[in-house]
Write a protein that holds these residues in place. Sequence first.
Motif, PDB file in Angstrom:
ATOM      1  N   VAL A  12       0.842  -1.203   0.000  1.00 62.42           N
ATOM      2  CA  VAL A  12       0.000   0.000   0.000  1.00 62.42           C
ATOM      3  C   VAL A  12       0.875   1.251   0.000  1.00 62.42           C
ATOM      4  CG1 VAL A  12      -1.760   1.309   1.259  1.00 62.42           C
ATOM      5  CG2 VAL A  12      -1.941  -1.181   1.094  1.00 62.42           C
ATOM      6  N   LEU A  13       1.951   1.204   0.763  1.00 61.24           N
ATOM      7  CA  LEU A  13       2.884   2.340   0.801  1.00 61.24           C
ATOM      8  C   LEU A  13       3.488   2.570  -0.593  1.00 61.24           C
ATOM      9  CD1 LEU A  13       3.703   4.294   2.994  1.00 61.24           C
ATOM     10  CD2 LEU A  13       5.601   2.776   3.593  1.00 61.24           C
ATOM     11  N   ALA A  14       3.881   1.475  -1.255  1.00 61.98           N
ATOM     12  CA  ALA A  14       4.450   1.575  -2.604  1.00 61.98           C
ATOM     13  C   ALA A  14       3.415   2.133  -3.580  1.00 61.98           C
ATOM     14  CB  ALA A  14       4.927   0.203  -3.075  1.00 61.98           C
ATOM     15  N   ALA A  15       2.157   1.720  -3.406  1.00 61.49           N
ATOM     16  CA  ALA A  15       1.091   2.197  -4.293  1.00 61.49           C
ATOM     17  C   ALA A  15       0.864   3.699  -4.123  1.00 61.49           C
ATOM     18  CB  ALA A  15      -0.196   1.434  -4.015  1.00 61.49           C
ATOM     19  N   LEU A  16       0.817   4.142  -2.875  1.00 61.59           N
ATOM     20  CA  LEU A  16       0.619   5.575  -2.623  1.00 61.59           C
ATOM     21  C   LEU A  16       1.807   6.376  -3.140  1.00 61.59           C
ATOM     22  CD1 LEU A  16      -0.961   5.273   0.930  1.00 61.59           C
ATOM     23  CD2 LEU A  16      -2.152   5.909  -1.181  1.00 61.59           C
ATOM     24  N   ASP A  17       2.991   5.803  -3.006  1.00 66.22           N
ATOM     25  CA  ASP A  17       4.206   6.452  -3.508  1.00 66.22           C
ATOM     26  C   ASP A  17       4.188   6.529  -5.040  1.00 66.22           C
ATOM     27  OD1 ASP A  17       6.877   7.568  -3.009  1.00 66.22           O
ATOM     28  OD2 ASP A  17       7.586   5.778  -4.064  1.00 66.22           O
ATOM     29  N   ALA A  18       3.570   5.511  -5.674  1.00 69.46           N
ATOM     30  CA  ALA A  18       3.520   5.464  -7.141  1.00 69.46           C
ATOM     31  C   ALA A  18       2.439   6.374  -7.716  1.00 69.46           C
ATOM     32  CB  ALA A  18       3.270   4.031  -7.599  1.00 69.46           C
ATOM     33  N   GLY A  19       1.593   6.940  -6.833  1.00 65.66           N
ATOM     34  CA  GLY A  19       0.578   7.876  -7.318  1.00 65.66           C
ATOM     35  C   GLY A  19      -0.856   7.446  -7.144  1.00 65.66           C
ATOM     36  N   TYR A  20      -1.067   6.214  -6.680  1.00 68.55           N
ATOM     37  CA  TYR A  20      -2.455   5.819  -6.387  1.00 68.55           C
ATOM     38  C   TYR A  20      -2.995   6.719  -5.276  1.00 68.55           C
ATOM     39  CZ  TYR A  20      -1.924   1.260  -8.754  1.00 68.55           C
ATOM     40  OH  TYR A  20      -1.728   0.265  -9.664  1.00 68.55           O
ATOM     41  N   VAL A  75      -1.433   4.465   4.966  1.00 71.36           N
ATOM     42  CA  VAL A  75      -1.982   5.781   4.620  1.00 71.36           C
ATOM     43  C   VAL A  75      -1.337   6.856   5.494  1.00 71.36           C
ATOM     44  CG1 VAL A  75      -4.071   7.218   4.655  1.00 71.36           C
ATOM     45  CG2 VAL A  75      -4.174   4.894   3.707  1.00 71.36           C
ATOM     46  N   ARG A  76      -1.199   6.554   6.783  1.00 70.43           N
ATOM     47  CA  ARG A  76      -0.542   7.528   7.683  1.00 70.43           C
ATOM     48  C   ARG A  76       0.937   7.694   7.340  1.00 70.43           C
ATOM     49  NH1 ARG A  76      -3.734   4.773  11.024  1.00 70.43           N
ATOM     50  NH2 ARG A  76      -2.096   3.492  11.970  1.00 70.43           N
ATOM     51  N   ASP A  77       1.617   6.568   7.108  1.00 69.92           N
ATOM     52  CA  ASP A  77       3.058   6.618   6.848  1.00 69.92           C
ATOM     53  C   ASP A  77       3.396   7.284   5.514  1.00 69.92           C
ATOM     54  OD1 ASP A  77       3.358   5.313   9.230  1.00 69.92           O
ATOM     55  OD2 ASP A  77       3.908   3.363   8.377  1.00 69.92           O
ATOM     56  N   SER A  78       2.408   7.365   4.622  1.00 70.98           N
ATOM     57  CA  SER A  78       2.658   7.958   3.296  1.00 70.98           C
ATOM     58  C   SER A  78       2.921   9.456   3.389  1.00 70.98           C
ATOM     59  CB  SER A  78       1.449   7.736   2.383  1.00 70.98           C
ATOM     60  OG  SER A  78       0.362   8.555   2.799  1.00 70.98           O
ATOM     61  N   GLY A  79       2.459  10.061   4.486  1.00 70.17           N
ATOM     62  CA  GLY A  79       2.625  11.509   4.628  1.00 70.17           C
ATOM     63  C   GLY A  79       1.603  12.300   3.838  1.00 70.17           C
ATOM     64  N   LEU A  80       0.694  11.605   3.147  1.00 73.57           N
ATOM     65  CA  LEU A  80      -0.342  12.306   2.382  1.00 73.57           C
ATOM     66  C   LEU A  80      -1.431  12.807   3.321  1.00 73.57           C
ATOM     67  CD1 LEU A  80      -0.599   9.676  -0.474  1.00 73.57           C
ATOM     68  CD2 LEU A  80       0.196  12.035  -0.759  1.00 73.57           C
ATOM     69  N   ASP A  89      -6.693  13.452   0.694  1.00 71.27           N
ATOM     70  CA  ASP A  89      -6.144  13.133  -0.624  1.00 71.27           C
ATOM     71  C   ASP A  89      -6.108  11.635  -0.907  1.00 71.27           C
ATOM     72  OD1 ASP A  89      -5.850  15.780  -1.257  1.00 71.27           O
ATOM     73  OD2 ASP A  89      -3.759  15.888  -0.603  1.00 71.27           O
ATOM     74  N   VAL A  90      -6.570  10.824   0.047  1.00 70.57           N
ATOM     75  CA  VAL A  90      -6.601   9.373  -0.173  1.00 70.57           C
ATOM     76  C   VAL A  90      -8.026   8.871   0.024  1.00 70.57           C
ATOM     77  CG1 VAL A  90      -5.636   7.134   0.462  1.00 70.57           C
ATOM     78  CG2 VAL A  90      -4.234   9.200   0.720  1.00 70.57           C
ATOM     79  N   PHE A  91      -8.552   8.218  -0.990  1.00 66.49           N
ATOM     80  CA  PHE A  91      -9.906   7.674  -0.960  1.00 66.49           C
ATOM     81  C   PHE A  91      -9.828   6.242  -0.435  1.00 66.49           C
ATOM     82  CE2 PHE A  91     -13.679   5.640  -2.594  1.00 66.49           C
ATOM     83  CZ  PHE A  91     -14.635   6.635  -2.694  1.00 66.49           C
TER      84      PHE A  91
END
Length: 261
Positions: free
Chosen positions: A36-44, A63-68, A72-74
Amino acid sequence: MDTLDQPTVLLPGDVRMPLLGFGTWQATGEAGHAAVLAALDAGYRHVDTATMYGNEAEVGRAVRDSGLRREDVFVTTKLPPDRVGRERETIEASLRALGLDHVDLWLIHWPPSAASDSIPVWRELLAARDEGLTRAVGVSNYGTAQLDELIQATGEVPAVNQIRWGPALYDRRRHAEHRDRGVVLEGYSPFKTTDLSDPVLTRIAAAHDVSPAQVVLRWHVDHGIVVIPKSVTPERIRTNADIWGFSLTAEEMRDIDALGG
């Protein structure tokens, strides 16, 4: 890519749902968190989980660790059909596991085994939405007649129906039935249901210098269908997110549609 740059579909209540999401079925533990972290990093910017997947804690942590920013995350989760009568308790448990005060979309994962439970469960989802525990509500694995039953009983249209979908399963009539009712079609298992070596897909992929998998994802998006590919391989996660540099012609869309017979 910023959320606003990605194509979204509008759900009731002015909720914008990104057309490209990240599926997390079978992605559990540290591998799930990393995916999930990789996905958020890739732009998902859209992550799909479920009570049944047993990974809501990892998804929420990613989601929390992504820093977003949360907005901005659905985030989607789902109610298992065996939780009839325990809907409120289930969404509260999901929110605790996710570490969120609300999800963006809550779905009934499968129609309840007793048809008589269908409408009461749907009313509980509507109540959770009205209380702000979820921004939108919908269903998964429902047929058109089952959608109509909910709509006729409550006057409330499920925002989304998440079903198995892909080029080989393309059903123009079923697609139209969703559109006519204002229900967003969301497809899962896009690759599992597809022969990625099909000559039609390989020809179109070569024409755009992309992979057949990217063609399949773009086909969903160009139809306005939400799609949630899943992978735990960072390279594949990145490739699947990289579908914004090309679009399919009307003729290519028709050729892919025809794979559904």
